[in-house]
Design an enzyme around this catalytic site. Structure first.
Site, PDB file in Angstrom:
ATOM      1  CB  CYS A  91      -2.939   3.826  -5.305  1.00  0.00           C
ATOM      2  SG  CYS A  91      -4.460   2.898  -4.608  1.00  0.00           S
ATOM      3  CB  CYS A 131      -1.004  -0.056   1.258  1.00  0.00           C
ATOM      4  SG  CYS A 131      -1.934   1.475   1.574  1.00  0.00           S
TER       5      CYS A 131
HETATM    6  N1  DGL Z   1      -4.173   0.695  -1.835  1.00  0.00           N
HETATM    7  C1  DGL Z   1      -3.756   1.818  -1.105  1.00  0.00           C
HETATM    8  C2  DGL Z   1      -2.527   2.476  -1.706  1.00  0.00           C
HETATM    9  O1  DGL Z   1      -1.670   1.838  -2.341  1.00  0.00           O
HETATM   10  C3  DGL Z   1      -4.783   2.709  -0.930  1.00  0.00           C
HETATM   11  C4  DGL Z   1      -6.232   2.259  -0.720  1.00  0.00           C
HETATM   12  C5  DGL Z   1      -6.822   3.014   0.303  1.00  0.00           C
HETATM   13  O2  DGL Z   1      -7.072   4.515   0.144  1.00  0.00           O
HETATM   14  O3  DGL Z   1      -7.571   2.709   1.322  1.00  0.00           O
HETATM   15  O4  DGL Z   1      -2.310   3.623  -1.339  1.00  0.00           O
END
Ligand code: DGL
Length: 270
Positions: free
Chosen positions: A194, A80
């Site tokens: 993301c 993430c």
């Molecule tokens: N998958 C997360 C990232 O890479 C973000 C998702 C969220 O905002 O919860 O930033």
């Protein structure tokens, strides 16, 4: 009586708010197809991209501390960008196992852009991080890095993995958010900052109309995991992986077939 030796190999733990980390797990499984996997999703805390730095820098280390204590992985991958750009250092300081983070792929993007104009799509929290400012001045000082926070793309990616069609308006709005900035029409490379966004890359490409090189950190992260575990004897055949959620278990039902493709055939609420 035969005495069987019980072989145990500590798992790799992948962590995200939801399904975005699957874009990292996908690359890791190409290189380490039999590594035991625990995938933890903080659905109760989703979306991280709309939370404050204060909240996340407390929540993430606490949660990872609990997960590590319970599942005893040999390595944690924070799959993430939002969590990594905010809490990677503090997580590393509290865990005594290797922690691999996911940060925007500014360096590789800067090496491949021809126009010198790079787009960066992330959550709102990620694009405002000093971590991204540092990557930009270190690796893209002679380039234009146009950032856009596209929180709704997280939901578009989640819906795609539930077997629904991602909302085209969400996809178009993310593309417009980059293209309509000054020099936006010159963008030839887009960083998907993301982990949810590579899951809707095809849709983003269609919406851009012209050819775009998309780049994310997943392959580099997979190679890093391999390097850090080079002394491990992995099992000969894959075992079933475990998906842990901080949310409600029944919320996972629409994702079961996707999770099975990743060998995540057991589900548990934390
Ligand atoms: N998958 C997360 C990232 O890479 C973000 C998702 C969220 O905002 O919860 O930033």
């Amino acid at each position: 009586m035969t005495v069987e030796t019980l072989k145990t190999t500590a798992p790799l733990l992948f962590f995200d708010t939801g399904m975005g980390g699957l874009s990292i797990l996908r690359e890791a499984q190409k290189l380490l197809p039999t590594a035991p996997v625990i995938y933890a999703a903080d659905y109760a805390g989703m979306p991280y991209g709309m939370k404050s730095e204060e909240e996340l820098s407390t929540r993430i280390p606490l949660l990872l501390g609990r997960l590590v204590e319970r599942f005893k992985p040999q390595l944690v991958t924070i799959a993430c960008n939002t969590a990594s750009t905010i809490a990677l250092d503090v997580v590393r300081s509290v865990l005594d196992i290797p922690v691999v983070g996911t940060v925007p792929a500014v360096k590789p993007a800067s090496l491949i852009t021809k126009t010198g104009v790079i787009g960066l799509l992330g959550t709102r929290a990620t694009i405002r991080q000093p971590y991204v400012d540092r990557l930009s001045s270190e690796f893209a000082a002679d380039k234009k890095l146009l950032r856009f926070g596209a929180p709704d793309l997280v939901h578009a990616a989640e819906s795609k993995l539930r077997g629904e069609k991602p909302d085209p308006e969400i996809i178009d709005a993310a593309v417009a958010g980059l293209s309509e900035q000054k020099h936006g029409e010159e963008i030839d490379t887009v960083i998907l900052a993301c982990t949810h966004f590579p899951l809707v890359q095809e849709e983003l490409q269609k919406s851009f109309v012209r050819d775009i090189q998309f780049i994310d950190g997943s392959q580099g992260i997979a190679r890093r995991i391999v390097d850090l575990t080079s002394d491990i004897m992995w099992p000969e055949t894959p075992e079933s992986g475990l998906f842990v959620t901080t949310g409600a278990l029944d919320q996972l039902s629409p994702y079961h077939s996707t999770l099975k493709e990743f060998g995540l055939t057991n589900w548990e609420a934390l």
